[in-house]
Design a protein around this motif. Structure first.
Motif, PDB file in Angstrom:
ATOM      1  N   LYS A 119       7.247 -12.405 -11.516  1.00  0.00           N
ATOM      2  CA  LYS A 119       7.625 -11.022 -11.849  1.00  0.00           C
ATOM      3  C   LYS A 119       6.576 -10.330 -12.718  1.00  0.00           C
ATOM      4  N   PHE A 120       5.391 -10.262 -12.176  1.00  0.00           N
ATOM      5  CA  PHE A 120       4.358  -9.446 -12.796  1.00  0.00           C
ATOM      6  C   PHE A 120       3.458  -8.898 -11.698  1.00  0.00           C
ATOM      7  N   ILE A 121       2.686  -7.870 -12.075  1.00  0.00           N
ATOM      8  CA  ILE A 121       1.745  -7.239 -11.143  1.00  0.00           C
ATOM      9  C   ILE A 121       0.386  -7.877 -11.395  1.00  0.00           C
ATOM     10  N   ALA A 122      -0.108  -8.537 -10.366  1.00  0.00           N
ATOM     11  CA  ALA A 122      -1.364  -9.267 -10.531  1.00  0.00           C
ATOM     12  C   ALA A 122      -2.580  -8.343 -10.442  1.00  0.00           C
ATOM     13  N   TYR A 123      -2.425  -7.203  -9.750  1.00  0.00           N
ATOM     14  CA  TYR A 123      -3.576  -6.290  -9.600  1.00  0.00           C
ATOM     15  C   TYR A 123      -3.072  -4.968  -9.027  1.00  0.00           C
ATOM     16  N   THR A 124      -3.712  -3.889  -9.397  1.00  0.00           N
ATOM     17  CA  THR A 124      -3.427  -2.581  -8.812  1.00  0.00           C
ATOM     18  C   THR A 124      -4.709  -1.756  -8.846  1.00  0.00           C
ATOM     19  N   ALA A 125      -4.965  -1.060  -7.742  1.00  0.00           N
ATOM     20  CA  ALA A 125      -6.189  -0.240  -7.634  1.00  0.00           C
ATOM     21  C   ALA A 125      -5.968   0.833  -6.569  1.00  0.00           C
ATOM     22  N   SER A 126      -6.748   1.904  -6.673  1.00  0.00           N
ATOM     23  CA  SER A 126      -6.637   3.046  -5.742  1.00  0.00           C
ATOM     24  C   SER A 126      -7.768   2.968  -4.714  1.00  0.00           C
ATOM     25  N   PHE A 127      -7.425   3.229  -3.434  1.00  0.00           N
ATOM     26  CA  PHE A 127      -8.395   3.202  -2.343  1.00  0.00           C
ATOM     27  C   PHE A 127      -8.224   4.453  -1.475  1.00  0.00           C
ATOM     28  N   ASP A 128      -9.268   4.710  -0.707  1.00  0.00           N
ATOM     29  CA  ASP A 128      -9.229   5.849   0.222  1.00  0.00           C
ATOM     30  C   ASP A 128      -8.966   5.333   1.634  1.00  0.00           C
ATOM     31  N   ASP A 129      -7.831   5.735   2.168  1.00  0.00           N
ATOM     32  CA  ASP A 129      -7.525   5.534   3.585  1.00  0.00           C
ATOM     33  C   ASP A 129      -7.772   4.084   4.038  1.00  0.00           C
ATOM     34  N   VAL A 130      -6.878   3.157   3.572  1.00  0.00           N
ATOM     35  CA  VAL A 130      -6.990   1.740   3.914  1.00  0.00           C
ATOM     36  C   VAL A 130      -6.482   1.504   5.334  1.00  0.00           C
ATOM     37  N   THR A 147     -11.447  -0.042   4.954  1.00  0.00           N
ATOM     38  CA  THR A 147     -11.123   1.391   4.885  1.00  0.00           C
ATOM     39  C   THR A 147     -11.656   2.096   6.142  1.00  0.00           C
ATOM     40  N   ARG A 148     -11.107   3.279   6.356  1.00  0.00           N
ATOM     41  CA  ARG A 148     -11.438   3.984   7.592  1.00  0.00           C
ATOM     42  C   ARG A 148     -12.879   4.465   7.609  1.00  0.00           C
ATOM     43  N   ASP A 149     -13.499   4.589   6.472  1.00  0.00           N
ATOM     44  CA  ASP A 149     -14.893   5.040   6.445  1.00  0.00           C
ATOM     45  C   ASP A 149     -15.876   3.888   6.672  1.00  0.00           C
ATOM     46  N   GLY A 150     -15.369   2.691   7.076  1.00  0.00           N
ATOM     47  CA  GLY A 150     -16.247   1.568   7.421  1.00  0.00           C
ATOM     48  C   GLY A 150     -16.618   0.690   6.244  1.00  0.00           C
ATOM     49  N   LYS A 151     -16.072   0.941   5.094  1.00  0.00           N
ATOM     50  CA  LYS A 151     -16.380   0.110   3.932  1.00  0.00           C
ATOM     51  C   LYS A 151     -15.447  -1.112   3.881  1.00  0.00           C
ATOM     52  N   MET A 152     -15.955  -2.124   3.199  1.00  0.00           N
ATOM     53  CA  MET A 152     -15.152  -3.345   3.014  1.00  0.00           C
ATOM     54  C   MET A 152     -15.230  -3.765   1.550  1.00  0.00           C
ATOM     55  N   PHE A 153     -14.039  -3.948   0.967  1.00  0.00           N
ATOM     56  CA  PHE A 153     -13.951  -4.404  -0.422  1.00  0.00           C
ATOM     57  C   PHE A 153     -13.371  -5.829  -0.443  1.00  0.00           C
ATOM     58  N   ILE A 154     -13.813  -6.565  -1.408  1.00  0.00           N
ATOM     59  CA  ILE A 154     -13.328  -7.952  -1.563  1.00  0.00           C
ATOM     60  C   ILE A 154     -12.608  -8.094  -2.904  1.00  0.00           C
ATOM     61  N   LEU A 155     -11.458  -8.733  -2.857  1.00  0.00           N
ATOM     62  CA  LEU A 155     -10.701  -9.047  -4.071  1.00  0.00           C
ATOM     63  C   LEU A 155     -10.696 -10.574  -4.235  1.00  0.00           C
ATOM     64  N   GLN A 156     -11.331 -11.022  -5.285  1.00  0.00           N
ATOM     65  CA  GLN A 156     -11.401 -12.471  -5.553  1.00  0.00           C
ATOM     66  C   GLN A 156     -10.505 -12.814  -6.738  1.00  0.00           C
ATOM     67  N   GLU A 157      -9.587 -13.741  -6.475  1.00  0.00           N
ATOM     68  CA  GLU A 157      -8.610 -14.118  -7.509  1.00  0.00           C
ATOM     69  C   GLU A 157      -9.283 -14.946  -8.588  1.00  0.00           C
ATOM     70  N   SER A 167      -7.852  13.329   2.352  1.00  0.00           N
ATOM     71  CA  SER A 167      -7.649  13.630   0.929  1.00  0.00           C
ATOM     72  C   SER A 167      -6.603  12.757   0.277  1.00  0.00           C
ATOM     73  N   ASP A 168      -5.830  11.950   1.129  1.00  0.00           N
ATOM     74  CA  ASP A 168      -4.782  11.105   0.553  1.00  0.00           C
ATOM     75  C   ASP A 168      -5.393   9.941  -0.238  1.00  0.00           C
ATOM     76  N   LYS A 169      -4.759   9.674  -1.384  1.00  0.00           N
ATOM     77  CA  LYS A 169      -5.126   8.506  -2.184  1.00  0.00           C
ATOM     78  C   LYS A 169      -4.047   7.432  -1.971  1.00  0.00           C
ATOM     79  N   GLN A 170      -4.467   6.216  -1.793  1.00  0.00           N
ATOM     80  CA  GLN A 170      -3.538   5.116  -1.550  1.00  0.00           C
ATOM     81  C   GLN A 170      -3.667   4.079  -2.669  1.00  0.00           C
ATOM     82  N   LEU A 172       0.870  -1.184   0.000  1.00  0.00           N
ATOM     83  CA  LEU A 172       0.000   0.000   0.000  1.00  0.00           C
ATOM     84  C   LEU A 172       0.901   1.225   0.000  1.00  0.00           C
ATOM     85  N   ILE A 173       0.759   2.035  -1.048  1.00  0.00           N
ATOM     86  CA  ILE A 173       1.661   3.173  -1.244  1.00  0.00           C
ATOM     87  C   ILE A 173       0.833   4.457  -1.288  1.00  0.00           C
ATOM     88  N   ARG A 174       1.370   5.487  -0.605  1.00  0.00           N
ATOM     89  CA  ARG A 174       0.700   6.776  -0.617  1.00  0.00           C
ATOM     90  C   ARG A 174       1.064   7.512  -1.906  1.00  0.00           C
TER      91      ARG A 174
END
Length: 898
Positions: free
Chosen positions: A276-287, A301-311, A263-266, A243-245
């Motif tokens: 040696k590949f990137i399997a997934y990348t996405a932007s989130f708010d305050d993880v 996330t800090r706003d109480g939301k929950m996201f699911i990543l299914q391979e 206001s930070d995007k992560q 997780l990168i700011r």
């Protein structure tokens, strides 16, 4: 260092927002109080849930100020509805209170490490769930806050990784002194370290500002140039989550200022370090955190939301790679996902097809080789049958043979490829491989090489792999190397040497007669292979190896000289050789005798043939035919005599008109066969030339032995025009004189027998009417003087009573006269039976329609056999006149009846 910019990006995960199971229209939010219990009075700062145990370790505060407490909870046990707290102790390094920065617990419940902001690490060793079974010590001290802890267990060795803002260390806990190794001089922020799974050798991952580093317990491993201000680093199921700011990151020294502004995007990026590949990348708010559970990844996330990543499933990911022609990456991914061999083979096939269409035949064949065992070889072979691609086809066929999956057609095709390429080096390498490396059908290879004209290679294969028939077939039929073929047969075991000599013996005899004969002599006596001495000794310990010499005689069809030498050797070494050996040798000796012109040599050969006949090892019928065919007189006569064919001997002399030999044969064999004189007389009687001398001699023997009736003699000689009455005059006179003399003798005996009969009758009458006076003074048994009690018989024999009882078989019979009496009685009974049989025979003969069959039947039963009675002449014993007369009468009667 791996360049991040070279890594391809994929979407191997599907992102979705977790919905409320009650109200599907709303996002899921954690309601207050769900599965909660009050662990501390003020707050909870750290939680650690063990994966293999229902144990939860927490750090929190029950009082204001810096007074952290560690509590161990058993979630399976309850205390007033809450989990049971099994242990409580303060988390204080030394005497100075400080904040806890991180926490880690070993899965075996024997180690717990607590990191503090002052740079200290406290280690609890022993059962962490109980106070009495554990002890606590300060393992690490420093000035930089501890940002990460991780236990590594490999076999029986336990390590503890410690990361701070400035350094990375490793402690070996399985050694009593807990030795420390400083792995690096730069560290990471909080939550930016993790422990990889065994796929990455359980390395310690540290996400720094510029790179991500991997550490072994004793050294730093690879690093990856992933730029950006890292906020979180996790390792889940082979993936690295970073997780990168996006905004500028604060200074590393601001340890407690890592809270993100709204206001930070992560940016969450999932890396596959193996492939040696990137399997997934996405932007989130305050993880807040990334959690792996139930086969999926959950992002809070800090706003109480929950996201699911299914391979996505492996097949879907592979199809995505196939569409982009990224076959190498697909292969690596399939291996890391532990795809089965069938799935991998399909990838190799598609990759090979892709390279084939691009014209990269060399690359394509390498991929097709990796499909061996799964893909049908004909699929590949058809693509490379073009002459320009024969090198690729050869490579594939070689690999097919190395894996022992080639059939006879594949071997044939590969050898044809070698021969068309004229690649002798490859061909020799293929056929000269060691026994353990032979992955082809040797017999097929020999056939192909032979057809292609590579006879030397075919011979090498046949000899190396002991295909004796092929070796000999090539040597004798193709290379015409008869001497080498003969040598090879002489080295074979007995059974194989025997069978191959039967097959190639004629050919070898034609070209190498002496050597072949020598080998056959050994094969039919006591065969020993001419190879290695140790092998010869081991073969010789069993039963005697000896072939049937008679079976090899046809081999010598056009070599009589060698055949004779072979047969003479056999009867010399083994006198019990088969009869066929003797018969054939006899034929050869008779042929030599018949064609020999030198009298001296002919006599020697005659002696050899006769000696062979006298050995009694030849078959009589065959030997006789051979002697007759070659007109070998001595052999014919010997065999006639041996077979008791006396008439044939006489006929042989008759055919050759050897009159003297005819008479000599009658003299020699006349006693065994009396009809010879009669046949000789008939023979001489039919001769028109003067044979009076021979006729006279024959008549003399006939007359002496009474062999023919006079009338038959006269009738026989009546056919001879040269035989006059003077020839038989003496014979007839002698015959009449003997007949007259015989009549006189018979009349005299009749008168004598009559007188004796009258005398016997008077004796019998006297015995019946007068008393018998016994005047014997000695016992006829023991010859001692008689003493009372004694036993007397009318035959004038007297015995002691004890002698009589000891030797007598019956009380009514004299022991001395019993044997003679029994003989007489037996003769009388025989006469009675014969008289009855004669009457029955006459009756049956008169009533039968086929009188000949009746006579034949009685002949078969021995009825007409002549009876000859031999009686013992009387000795000094006194025999009664009654017994004597009975014997005489019986003899007279028997003679008259016969």
């Amino acid at each position: 260092m791996a360049a991040f910019l070279q890594w391809r990006k994929f979407v191997f995960f599907d992102k979705d927002t977790v919905k409320d199971p009650v109200d599907n229209g709303k996002h899921f939010a954690l309601p207050p109080g769900v599965t909660s219990f009050q662990a501390y009075k003020l707050r909870v700062t750290h939680l650690y849930q063990l994966k293999q145990h229902s144990i939860l370790v927490s750090v929190g505060q029950d009082e204001h100020g810096i007074n952290p407490l560690v509590k161990v909870w058993n979630l399976e046990k309850r205390d007033s509805g809450n989990p049971l707290c099994t242990r409580i102790f303060p988390a204080i390094p030394g005497n100075k209170p400080t904040e806890v920065s991180c926490l880690s617990v070993h899965e075996n419940l024997n180690f717990m490490a607590i990191g503090f902001t002052d740079g200290s690490v406290v280690l609890t060793k022993g059962d962490i769930t109980r106070d009495r079974h554990s002890k606590t010590l300060t393992l690490h001290e420093g000035t930089s806050p501890v940002t990460g802890l991780a236990f590594r267990q490999v076999a029986k060795v336990t390590h503890l990784f410690v990361s701070t803002l400035e350094k990375v260390h490793c402690y070996t806990l399985s050694i009593k002194e807990y030795p420390k190794v400083e792995l690096d001089t730069h560290g990471c922020a909080l939550r930016c370290s993790s422990l990889a799974d065994p796929s990455q050798d359980s390395q310690f991952i540290v996400a720094g500002e510029e790179c991500v580093y991997l550490y072994q317990p004793d050294e730093r491993g690879p690093c990856f140039a992933f730029d950006g201000n890292k906020l979180l680093a996790h390792w889940h199921r082979g993936y690295l989550f970073l997780l990168i700011r996006d905004a500028k990151s604060p200074n590393k020294s601001e340890f407690s200022s890592r809270e993100s502004s709204p206001s930070d995007k992560q940016l969450l990026t999932i890396y596959d370090l193996d492939n040696k590949f990137i399997a997934y990348t996405a932007s989130f708010d305050d993880v807040i955190d990334v959690v792996a559970e139930w086969g999926s990844f959950y992002i809070l996330t800090r706003d109480g939301k929950m996201f699911i990543l299914q391979e996505k499933d492996t097949q879907t990911k592979l199809e995505m790679l196939f569409k982009k022609n990224l076959f190498v990456m697909a292969i690596n991914l399939a291996k890391s996902q532990h795809l089965d061999s069938d799935g991998l083979s399909e990838i190799f096939r598609q990759y090979g097809d892709h390279l084939y269409l691009k014209g990269d035949h060399d690359g394509a064949i390498q991929q097709y080789i990796r499909t061996i065992g799964k893909l049908e070889p004909s699929y590949v072979i058809r693509k490379f049958l073009d002459a320009q691609r024969i090198h690729n086809l050869t490579a594939y066929l070689q690999a097919l043979h190395r894996q022992s999956l080639a059939n006879a057609d594949h071997t044939t095709l590969l050898l044809n490829c070698y021969t068309k390429l004229k690649d002798s080096s490859k061909l020799e390498e293929f056929i000269k491989s060691s026994e353990s490396e032979v992955h082809f059908d040797v017999e097929i290879a020999i056939k192909v090489l032979r057809q292609a004209g590579y006879h030397s290679h075919a011979v090498f294969l046949a000899e190396k792999h002991t295909h004796h028939e092929w070796y000999l077939k090539i040597q004798l039929e193709d290379l015409k190397n008869y001497q080498e073929g003969l040598r090879y047969i002489g080295r074979l075991p007995f059974e194989q040497a025997e069978s191959n000599m039967k097959r190639y013996g004629k050919t070898l005899m034609h070209h190498v007669p002496e050597g072949t004969t020598l080998l056959l002599k050994g094969l039919c006596t006591n065969y020993q292979p001419s190879g290695d001495s140790a092998e010869r000794d081991s073969l010789g310990k069993g039963r005697a190896n000896k072939a049937n010499s008679e079976e090899f005689i046809p081999i010598f069809a056009n070599n009589p000289r060698e055949l004779k030498a072979f047969l003479e050797h056999m009867i010399e070494v083994d006198p019990r050789s088969p009869q066929g050996v003797y018969d054939t040798l006899l034929e050869l000796r008779l042929q030599d005798w018949a064609h020999e012109q030198d009298p001296a040599r002919k006599k020697v050969l005659q002696g050899e043939a006769v000696s062979l006949l006298r050995s009694d090892n030849t078959v009589f019928d065959k030997a006789l035919v051979l002697c007759q065919m070659h007109n070998f007189k001595e052999g014919v006569l010997y065999l006639y005599e041996k077979g008791k064919l006396y008439q044939q001997i006489m006929h042989y002399h008759m055919q050759n008109e050897e009159y003297g030999k005819v008479v000599e044969a009658c003299k020699r064999y006349g006693e065994q066969e009396g009809c010879l004189w009669e046949q000789a007389l008939g023979y001489f009687a039919r001769k028109e030339e003067d044979c009076k001398a021979y006729i006279s001699e024959v008549l003399h023997h006939i007359d002496q032995n009474n062999l023919m009736p006079p009338l038959l003699v006269v009738q026989t000689l009546a056919h001879n025009s040269t035989a006059t009455l003077s020839v038989i005059k003496d014979y007839l006179i002698n015959k009449l004189q003997r007949e007259s003399q015989q009549i006189e003798d018979d009349e005299r005996k009749i008168n004598q027998y009559r007188e004796e009969t009258t005398h016997l009758r008077s004796e019998i009458q006297e015995l019946k009417t007068s008393a018998k006076i016994f005047q014997k003074t000695k016992c006829n048994m023991c010859n001692s003087p008689l003493e009372l009690p004694s036993v007397h018989f009318l035959c004038s024999h007297s015995f002691h009573q004890h002698c009589f009882e000891s030797y007598a078989e019956s009380e009514a019979e004299c022991p001395t006269c019993t044997p003679e009496n029994r003989k007489v009685m037996d003769m009388l009974r025989a006469q009675d039976q014969k008289r009855d049989l004669h009457e029955h025979f006459n009756k049956q003969l008169r009533s039968s329609n086929d009188g000949f069959s009746v006579v034949a039947d009685y002949f078969g039963r021995g009825v007409f056999n002549k009876l000859t009675l031999v009686t013992d002449p009387p000795g000094n014993k006194t025999v009664g006149s009654l017994e004597v007369n009975l014997q005489r009468n019986l003899l007279i009667q028997t003679k008259r009846n016969s």
